[in-house]
Design an enzyme around this catalytic site. Structure first.
Site, PDB file in Angstrom:
ATOM      1  N   ASN A 318     -51.032 -26.745 -27.521  1.00  0.00           N
ATOM      2  CA  ASN A 318     -49.801 -26.826 -28.306  1.00  0.00           C
ATOM      3  C   ASN A 318     -50.049 -26.289 -29.721  1.00  0.00           C
ATOM      4  O   ASN A 318     -49.842 -26.983 -30.722  1.00  0.00           O
ATOM      5  CB  ASN A 318     -49.283 -28.265 -28.348  1.00  0.00           C
ATOM      6  CG  ASN A 318     -47.789 -28.340 -28.567  1.00  0.00           C
ATOM      7  OD1 ASN A 318     -47.142 -27.329 -28.851  1.00  0.00           O
ATOM      8  ND2 ASN A 318     -47.227 -29.523 -28.447  1.00  0.00           N
ATOM      9  N   HIS A 349     -43.314 -37.000 -31.248  1.00  0.00           N
ATOM     10  CA  HIS A 349     -43.322 -36.961 -29.782  1.00  0.00           C
ATOM     11  C   HIS A 349     -42.306 -37.924 -29.166  1.00  0.00           C
ATOM     12  O   HIS A 349     -41.763 -37.626 -28.106  1.00  0.00           O
ATOM     13  CB  HIS A 349     -44.715 -37.271 -29.242  1.00  0.00           C
ATOM     14  CG  HIS A 349     -45.610 -36.073 -29.143  1.00  0.00           C
ATOM     15  ND1 HIS A 349     -46.407 -35.657 -30.195  1.00  0.00           N
ATOM     16  CD2 HIS A 349     -45.825 -35.190 -28.135  1.00  0.00           C
ATOM     17  CE1 HIS A 349     -47.077 -34.578 -29.833  1.00  0.00           C
ATOM     18  NE2 HIS A 349     -46.741 -34.270 -28.595  1.00  0.00           N
TER      19      HIS A 349
END
Length: 495
Positions: A318, A349
């Protein structure tokens, strides 16, 4: 999930059409902005229904905040609002609608939009308020010197290429792509001379797109055939824990978490291919004159699977989110930047308790790994044979530590997460604390070279790749001359 895949495949076809018929040489930036935005909103509406309005509302209010607050403090207000709005939507979705479901929910695209809103707010603040000499080389190159129009802002946040799965890109790179302004990439030859390449025509992305689609196909095949047979939940199965030996449990922990990664490989590589198909993502040429289409790539699979340190894994997983965390948090934190960065990552998140368990564990693992490498690694790098053995051992330790850390991220809830950790007697938590008590953690300046950046013997070129990925920026700002921008890019590359 079916909607998501169908929409991404449609976006791939639309990207090919966009590059062929709405190329910057054939139409105006205004038309390209309008079409990219409308196609993006259509895909969002098709995939998420009226929940897609959240994308427009979040972007619209953030733009209004930027206009009325002013460049001095707008980055703070935009950061709080965008992250707060995202958190409220995540709380509603998780605790009211579908706790524990992995369906393609509307908060996923909002996570990317939140990154874009906050990144651009900081870039405008850097470019229009802070003094040039107070900026780091990367901040100087990313700084935006004029306020974007509402159309440019919506196009950046909601374009069809990145609205569903990203990845994050800098505002300047996106505007350069839309306006079709070529850039120069300076590279250093072996003799130390600067080799300046001028890009006269757009290189074809077809080979890069085909390669990434092949990776997507293999990842999807692996996910559909292998992943289902190796569920992470089996790590906390009572019978398995009671009957399996420690080596067997350790091996299954590793393979089950490795099998959980291909779905991310599929989604992120497909998103990268879509941007490339539209002509976005070109990053110049390598030393052999081969085109590079990894300007906004989100992962490097080989480096992930062969990571020899916690940091090396995070640097290749990521990637754009890691850069976002670095730019808006780590580089600007006044104290405990590592802890603040992990906390921000957990909040971004979502609101599942497992995310916070994972990222708090990640803080311990990162600090312990840094302490070990700073204190003992230099004893093992002199002899090539010893270095190979050291790399093998650290690879094994890294893979186990990563798997141990991210189990709560997959299990989501507190009870199964603590069931897993208690079955392991919290061994790596305790080991990390002991390491931090025994080994001094050297304080290093942010941005300086650390021991973690030294690469294993089978990946000698990774450091160069990381530096290029993190510090190569296209020249996009109208208020700078082309020569000034190239100088800025070259200084960032050298750093």
């Amino acid at each position: 999930q079916v909607n998501f895949v169908v929409c991404q495949l449609f976006a791939l076809l639309a990207a090919i059409w966009f590059r062929t018929y709405l190329h910057s040489s054939k139409t105006s930036p205004f038309i390209r902005h309008v079409v990219a935005t409308l196609l993006g909103l259509y895909l969002a509406l098709f995939c998420f229904g009226w929940y897609a309005l959240h994308f427009v509302i979040q972007s619209g209010i953030s733009y209004y905040i930027m206009i009325i607050i002013g460049v001095e403090n707008m980055h703070k207000y935009c950061f709080v609002f965008a992250l707060g709005y995202l958190t409220v939507c995540q709380i509603t979705r998780v605790y009211i609608f579908d706790y524990g479901q992995y369906s393609a929910d509307f908060s996923g695209p909002m996570m990317i939009i939140t990154q874009k809103i906050t990144s651009l707010a900081f870039e405008i603040h850097d470019g229009m308020f802070r003094k040039n000499e107070d900026l780091t080389p990367s901040q100087r190159c990313l700084a935006v010197r004029r306020m974007p129009s509402l159309l440019e802002y919506l196009s950046y946040n909601c374009n069809f290429m990145g609205i569903l799965a990203g990845p994050l890109c800098s505002y300047k790179d996106y505007i350069t792509f839309i306006e079709g302004r070529s850039y120069q990439l300076q590279q250093s030859e072996a003799n130390g001379k600067e080799d300046t390449k001028y890009e006269q025509t757009d290189p074809s992305p077809n080979i890069a797109v085909a390669q990434k689609l092949l990776i997507c196909g293999l990842s999807l095949l692996f996910h559909m055939t292998i992943t289902k047979t190796l569920p992470v939940e089996y790590n906390i199965d009572d019978h398995f824990r009671a009957t399996a030996s420690w080596p067997v449990r350790l091996f299954y922990l590793y393979v089950s978490l490795m099998a959980a990664r291909p779905k991310y490989y599929f989604a992120w590589t497909l998103a990268d291919a879509i941007n490339n198909a539209a002509g976005f993502g070109f990053r110049g040429y390598d030393k052999n004159g081969v085109t590079r289409w990894d300007l906004i790539s989100n992962l490097r699979i080989q480096q992930i699977e062969f990571s020899t340190s916690f940091k090396m894994f995070l640097d290749n997983w990521n990637i754009q989110t890691a850069l976002w965390l670095k730019r808006v948090c780590y580089e600007r934190a006044t104290f405990s930047p590592t802890i603040q960065t992990f906390i921000l990552s957990a909040i971004w998140h979502g609101v599942y308790p497992g995310y916070y368990l994972t990222f708090l564990t990640g803080v311990l693992m990162t600090l312990a790994a840094r302490a070990i490498r700073n204190n003992i690694r230099h004893y093992f790098v002199e002899s090539p044979a010893v270095k190979v053995c050291y790399d093998i051992i650290t690879w094994m330790a890294t893979q186990v530590a990563i798997s141990y850390t991210v189990v709560p991220f997959v299990l989501l809830s507190v009870k199964p997460s603590f069931t897993f950790y208690s079955s392991c007697y919290f061994c790596l938590h305790i080991a990390s604390i002991l390491v931090l008590l025994v080994f001094p953690l050297k304080r290093t300046q942010k941005g300086s070279k650390k021991h973690e950046t030294v690469q294993p013997v089978w990946s000698k070129t990774l450091e160069e790749e990381n530096l290029l990925q993190k510090n190569s920026y296209s020249t996009t700002n109208n208020s700078f001359s082309q020569k000034q921008e190239i100088t800025c890019r070259y200084q960032a590359l050298k750093q």
